[in-house]
Scaffold this active site. Sequence first.
Site, mmCIF file in Angstrom:
data_model
loop_
_atom_site.group_PDB
_atom_site.id
_atom_site.type_symbol
_atom_site.label_atom_id
_atom_site.label_comp_id
_atom_site.label_asym_id
_atom_site.label_seq_id
_atom_site.Cartn_x
_atom_site.Cartn_y
_atom_site.Cartn_z
ATOM 1 N N SER A 251 0.835 -1.197 0.000
ATOM 2 C CA SER A 251 0.000 0.000 0.000
ATOM 3 C C SER A 251 0.868 1.245 0.000
ATOM 4 O O SER A 251 2.040 1.203 0.357
ATOM 5 C CB SER A 251 -0.915 0.020 1.235
ATOM 6 O OG SER A 251 -1.799 -1.071 1.248
ATOM 7 N N SER A 289 -3.013 -3.740 -3.107
ATOM 8 C CA SER A 289 -2.403 -2.490 -2.657
ATOM 9 C C SER A 289 -3.479 -1.459 -2.318
ATOM 10 O O SER A 289 -4.349 -1.165 -3.128
ATOM 11 C CB SER A 289 -1.481 -1.929 -3.750
ATOM 12 O OG SER A 289 -0.672 -0.895 -3.252
ATOM 13 N N ASP A 291 -3.987 2.119 -2.083
ATOM 14 C CA ASP A 291 -3.329 3.366 -2.490
ATOM 15 C C ASP A 291 -4.316 4.519 -2.383
ATOM 16 O O ASP A 291 -5.236 4.647 -3.199
ATOM 17 C CB ASP A 291 -2.797 3.231 -3.916
ATOM 18 C CG ASP A 291 -1.847 2.053 -4.045
ATOM 19 O OD1 ASP A 291 -0.898 1.974 -3.246
ATOM 20 O OD2 ASP A 291 -2.062 1.196 -4.923
#
Length: 376
Positions: A251, A289, A291
Amino acid sequence: MRVCFLFIFVFSIVIQGHAQDQKRARDYGIEIGVLQPGALNAITDVSGVQVGHTTLIEGEHIRTGVTAILAHDGNIFQEKVPAAIYIGNGFGKLAGYSQVKELGNIETPIVLTNTLNVATAIDALVGYSLALPGNENVRSVNAVVGETNDGYLNDIRGRHVDEKAVLDAILNANNGEVKEGNVGAGTGTICFGYKGGIGTASRVLPKKAGGYTLGVLVQSNFGGVLEINGVQVGKQLGRYSDSFKYEADGSCMMVVMTDAPLDSRNLERLAKRAMLGLAKTGGIASNGSGDYVIAVSTAESCRIPYRAEGNTKTHTTLRNEAMTPLFLATIEATEEAILNSLFAAKTMTGRNGHTIEALPKKQVLQMLKKEIENPE
């Protein structure tokens, strides 16, 4: 030329000791983009912004921490700031998103920590906000907490971040230089298969574009194929996710703050550009991830009082046509902040003897020097 920066390469410095490890990308002559950084080249170049860390490194297994970012030094609940959150990829546990989306403002410091301590950070932020003078009758607090998973190096299941650690980060926050690398919420993070961490950078617009300052702080913990100023570093090092030498999932939390007078709509547009900065480093926003970009305007004229007389508010905001220089500033500062997180980080051994090496700076600098001397 694919690489467009002035590279001042001093080879003899590259292999020196401990002090060398503290240097940032620009200290090696790596200049990202065309806009100028602020005096500190940090998010704290934006007037009023403060950053604090709590770093927890204990025994063999605890490698985690907290980073707090304050938009101004007043009572943020009473003087809320315009804000937006953009989800680049939503595999994460960011708290407070829905109210920011609905109302377009933030009313607490922003706290970053590890995945399983988000709830603890919320509790701490709520307690902190309720205890502030002037908030005696407050009965609702929208705490904003972001995270990345540091479970490879850190005993994340132990949930070692307590409320005191969160409060210490907030209370110790200041507007000076920002520590980077293995500190705060970046203590146990990994980026492109190397040690990641906290990174920051800033840009100041030319006067004809408004002269505004914009700063970015990142908690880097993600994968992809590392590029530095267009040089395919990860490919040359043989370190990228397709080789299964490390997992691409992870992340990245990105916090963007500017003194430009922006409303939440244009702040969301600004936040989207941070993902372009991430992409320029080779990040791929993989399936696992999380983000997220949190964008805030610190302009005093745009602050939203908790209580106010009358039903209307009048203030000045930038026109859409004035946003382009800020878009560029966001891209450049995000890219450089991520690189700073890598250059500042050091090799770390943590949980179960797991070791993550720091970016091999000597090799990287040789690649960049070669690119300058032998452009395509």
